[in-house]
Design an enzyme around this catalytic site. Structure first.
Site, PDB file in Angstrom:
ATOM      1  N   ASP A  49       0.751  -1.382  -0.162  1.00 26.42           N
ATOM      2  CA  ASP A  49      -0.304   0.387   0.255  1.00 26.42           C
ATOM      3  C   ASP A  49       1.099   1.324   0.218  1.00 26.42           C
ATOM      4  OD1 ASP A  49      -2.706   1.117   0.555  1.00 26.42           O
ATOM      5  OD2 ASP A  49      -1.230   2.347   1.876  1.00 26.42           O
ATOM      6  N   TYR A  54       3.260   9.523  -0.298  1.00 26.79           N
ATOM      7  CA  TYR A  54       4.259   8.703   0.106  1.00 26.79           C
ATOM      8  C   TYR A  54       6.085   9.542  -0.736  1.00 26.79           C
ATOM      9  CZ  TYR A  54       0.323   6.415   2.437  1.00 26.79           C
ATOM     10  OH  TYR A  54      -0.945   6.284   3.118  1.00 26.79           O
ATOM     11  N   LYS A  79      -2.680   6.081  -4.147  1.00 29.93           N
ATOM     12  CA  LYS A  79      -3.683   6.678  -4.134  1.00 29.93           C
ATOM     13  C   LYS A  79      -3.471   8.293  -4.466  1.00 29.93           C
ATOM     14  CE  LYS A  79      -3.606   4.730  -0.073  1.00 29.93           C
ATOM     15  NZ  LYS A  79      -2.247   5.268   0.931  1.00 29.93           N
ATOM     16  N   HIS A 112      -7.406   9.488  -1.645  1.00 27.19           N
ATOM     17  CA  HIS A 112      -6.908   9.204  -0.123  1.00 27.19           C
ATOM     18  C   HIS A 112      -7.961  10.649   0.155  1.00 27.19           C
ATOM     19  CE1 HIS A 112      -2.456   8.930   1.112  1.00 27.19           C
ATOM     20  NE2 HIS A 112      -2.920   8.795   1.944  1.00 27.19           N
TER      21      HIS A 112
HETATM   22  P1  NAD Z   1       0.884   1.462  12.130  1.00 23.53           P
HETATM   23  O1  NAD Z   1      -0.416   1.619  12.719  1.00 23.53           O
HETATM   24  O2  NAD Z   1       0.626   0.479  10.591  1.00 23.53           O
HETATM   25  O3  NAD Z   1       2.141   1.365  12.865  1.00 23.53           O
HETATM   26  C1  NAD Z   1       3.304   1.657  12.300  1.00 23.53           C
HETATM   27  C2  NAD Z   1       4.297   1.623  12.916  1.00 23.53           C
HETATM   28  O4  NAD Z   1       4.730   0.935  14.607  1.00 23.53           O
HETATM   29  C3  NAD Z   1       5.729   1.339  12.674  1.00 23.53           C
HETATM   30  O5  NAD Z   1       6.277   2.964  12.336  1.00 23.53           O
HETATM   31  C4  NAD Z   1       6.668   0.989  13.923  1.00 23.53           C
HETATM   32  O6  NAD Z   1       6.918   2.166  14.451  1.00 23.53           O
HETATM   33  C5  NAD Z   1       5.202  -0.186  14.386  1.00 23.53           C
HETATM   34  N1  NAD Z   1       5.425  -1.396  14.339  1.00 23.53           N
HETATM   35  C6  NAD Z   1       5.160  -2.193  13.396  1.00 23.53           C
HETATM   36  N2  NAD Z   1       5.219  -3.980  14.015  1.00 23.53           N
HETATM   37  C7  NAD Z   1       5.623  -3.260  15.156  1.00 23.53           C
HETATM   38  C8  NAD Z   1       6.076  -4.454  15.597  1.00 23.53           C
HETATM   39  N3  NAD Z   1       5.584  -5.751  15.062  1.00 23.53           N
HETATM   40  N4  NAD Z   1       5.943  -4.373  17.249  1.00 23.53           N
HETATM   41  C9  NAD Z   1       6.151  -3.446  17.557  1.00 23.53           C
HETATM   42  N5  NAD Z   1       5.952  -1.352  16.822  1.00 23.53           N
HETATM   43  C10 NAD Z   1       5.827  -2.179  15.781  1.00 23.53           C
HETATM   44  O7  NAD Z   1       0.454   3.040  11.126  1.00 23.53           O
HETATM   45  P2  NAD Z   1       0.390   3.375   9.993  1.00 23.53           P
HETATM   46  O8  NAD Z   1       2.122   2.689   9.247  1.00 23.53           O
HETATM   47  O9  NAD Z   1       0.258   4.528   9.645  1.00 23.53           O
HETATM   48  O10 NAD Z   1      -0.638   2.567   8.869  1.00 23.53           O
HETATM   49  C11 NAD Z   1      -0.577   1.377   8.139  1.00 23.53           C
HETATM   50  C12 NAD Z   1      -0.695   1.687   6.522  1.00 23.53           C
HETATM   51  O11 NAD Z   1      -1.562   2.649   6.249  1.00 23.53           O
HETATM   52  C13 NAD Z   1       0.214   3.292   6.126  1.00 23.53           C
HETATM   53  O12 NAD Z   1       2.291   2.415   6.182  1.00 23.53           O
HETATM   54  C14 NAD Z   1       0.050   3.089   5.052  1.00 23.53           C
HETATM   55  O13 NAD Z   1       0.326   2.122   3.802  1.00 23.53           O
HETATM   56  C15 NAD Z   1      -1.961   3.188   4.959  1.00 23.53           C
HETATM   57  N6  NAD Z   1      -1.896   4.385   5.801  1.00 23.53           N
HETATM   58  C16 NAD Z   1      -2.836   5.445   5.020  1.00 23.53           C
HETATM   59  C17 NAD Z   1      -3.427   6.562   5.800  1.00 23.53           C
HETATM   60  C18 NAD Z   1      -4.668   6.967   4.700  1.00 23.53           C
HETATM   61  O14 NAD Z   1      -5.179   8.410   4.818  1.00 23.53           O
HETATM   62  N7  NAD Z   1      -5.154   6.341   3.600  1.00 23.53           N
HETATM   63  C19 NAD Z   1      -2.949   7.536   6.113  1.00 23.53           C
HETATM   64  C20 NAD Z   1      -2.187   6.623   7.553  1.00 23.53           C
HETATM   65  C21 NAD Z   1      -1.703   5.404   7.180  1.00 23.53           C
END
Ligand code: NAD
Length: 276
Positions: A49, A54, A79, A112
């Site tokens: 994704d 990004y 997106k 988005h």
């Molecule tokens: P997330 O909830 O996936 O958290 C990611 C963070 O959690 C990482 O940076 C890391 O620090 C930590 N982490 C991950 N795995 C771990 C583990 N096993 N143990 C401990 N810590 C861990 O947050 P995110 O990245 O914001 O969301 C996931 C994805 O969703 C994004 O990368 C993106 O692709 C998407 N996203 C979309 C939107 C949107 O507006 N559509 C907004 C934000 C994110």
């Protein structure tokens, strides 16, 4: 069947989308994005994704090429960013994303954010791209029920996916019910609350009882709730850990305990009131 990283859900147009994928928000373009996406694909991930916002589509594209996995076995989401909705340049934005990714189609193209007075026009462009088979599925992100209703009042194609902030503290029960009835697949962003849920005592108790981590429990809760999930990590150990959720099952009592944690608490912006 939900038994492997390649397990998928059939979207309402019949296209299969993996339940589980890798998010790459804030992953810097270049070696970090390239290596983490390649690592994930090697570990069995098939869905990535990304987004124009990004700024790492080139690295994702390079990782796809270097992965050795045939393109058609991967599911790539990107997106269109808000500025392109405001500038009426959605089609150009799509061409740019495709060029950066080095692909000739994407699997899922999302609006988005629901930019007011703009998302319906943008949807017309996504419908055109869909009809031209440049994208296998189209959808929205950060849409509340009223945005979807408004969109559908003039849409020819119903969105296949709605990607929203969704985690145990913001589990979106009404939106999930609504999307299920509409056959719109819900997808969780920030499934791990961007890392802020990983010391929650209730989740810790459930995790300990299964000899799993909190992250694994949350991601398992997602897929048992039929929520597509895309946790982000750039570390090999966490990329593997997050995906290792197909060898245990949460009981209905575990599921209920997690469902009960909802506080409608967002970590990200509010789709009805954002300033970007
Ligand atoms: P997330 O909830 O996936 O958290 C990611 C963070 O959690 C990482 O940076 C890391 O620090 C930590 N982490 C991950 N795995 C771990 C583990 N096993 N143990 C401990 N810590 C861990 O947050 P995110 O990245 O914001 O969301 C996931 C994805 O969703 C994004 O990368 C993106 O692709 C998407 N996203 C979309 C939107 C949107 O507006 N559509 C907004 C934000 C994110």
């Amino acid at each position: 069947m939900l038994n492997s990283l390649q397990s998928s859900t059939a979207l309402h147009n019949g296209v299969n989308m993996p339940w589980f994928g890798l998010g790459v928000y804030k992953v810097p373009v270049g070696a970090v994005a390239l290596e983490s996406v390649k690592m994930a694909i090697k570990a069995g991930y098939r869905s990535i994704d990304t987004a124009a916002l990004y700024e790492n589509e080139e690295s994702v594209g390079q990782a796809i090429k270097e992965s050795g996995v045939p393109r058609e076995e991967l599911f790539i989401t990107t997106k269109v960013w808000n500025e392109d909705l405001r500038n009426n340049s959605v089609e150009e934005a799509f061409e740019t994303s495709l060029r950066k990714l080095g692909l000739d189609y994407v699997d899922l193209y999302l609006i988005h954010w629901p930019v007011k007075d703009k998302y319906k026009d943008a949807w017309k462009v996504l419908e055109k791209l869909y009809k031209e088979k440049r994208v296998r599925a189209i959808g929205v992100s950060n849409f509340n029920i009223h945005h979807i209703e408004d969109l559908m009042s003039s849409a020819e194609v119903k969105p296949m996916v709605n990607q929203v902030e969704l985690h145990p503290l913001h589990s979106q029960p009404e939106l999930r019910d609504y999307c299920k009835k509409q056959e719109i697949q819900i997808e969780a962003w920030a499934p791990l609350g961007q890392g802020r849920l990983l010391d929650h005592p209730v989740l810790q108790e459930i995790a300990s009882s299964h000899h799993k981590s909190i992250a694994q429990v949350i991601l398992r809760w997602d897929i048992q709730n039929e929520i597509v999930t895309i946790p982000k990590s750039i570390r090999e150990s966490r990329i593997k850990e997050n995906a290792n959720i197909f060898d245990f099952t949460l009981s209905s009592s575990d599921m209920e305990k997690i469902n009960a944690l909802n506080e409608n608490q967002r970590f990200g912006a509010d789709p009805d009131n954002f300033n970007f």
